[in-house]
Design a protein around this motif. Sequence first.
Motif: not given
Length: 251
Positions: A64-69
Amino acid sequence: MKTLLLSMITALTLVTSPMALAQDKTLRVGMSGQYFPFTFVEQDQLKGFEVDVMNAIGKELGRDVEYSTAAFSGLFGMLGSGRIDTVANQITITDARKQKYVFTQPYVYDGAQVVVKKGNDDIKGVEDLKGKKVAVNLGSNYEALLKDLPYADEIDIRTYESNIEQDTALGRVDAFVMDRISASQVIKEKPLPLALAGKTFSKIENAYPFPDTEEGRALRDEVDQAITTLRENGTLKKISETWFGSDITTP
């Protein structure tokens, strides 16, 4: 009983070993969400070339890929503190960064580009930036590229968190510098009177940085192999052509 106990210890070791944990770990990725068309937010959804490539990498790895901006200038701080595993935001490989991080192979090839307000004939390329106000994004590699020029002390370099395109179009600065691909997309997509000035003046290779630790190097190797597979099966080229109409993933 001894056999059963030994089996239980072996099973526990397999489950809790670093390799086993690494395979189950979510890939945590940082990006600005403010760098169209690479990473941007539309209707509360994170989109862009970087998102599509990283999603393809996650699928290839079974992760899974978890994005933070965050603001671009804060992304490496997040990487250094362990809040994310890597940064997907057109990160240029530089000697200075290689002292701190390990990089995958490049997945984008580009060059630094000067952009001016349309009709500005005083700046025809990087050699005309002497005595001019030039904007770059804070934390980007373009400030360092400008400072490497032999006449760098004659350039008034301004660092911005955002809006370098608008301030150039409004005449608040004389030019800005970013990669040619992004600059071309800005000119194409945004209703701003901007134009490319001259040719690119520095080769750029973008890759994913990871902490220079045992775990970071292992994860880098995984992602690097996924990039190779995606390049060989045509996925990288397809994603690039979707966003840019050309393949920016090969030299």
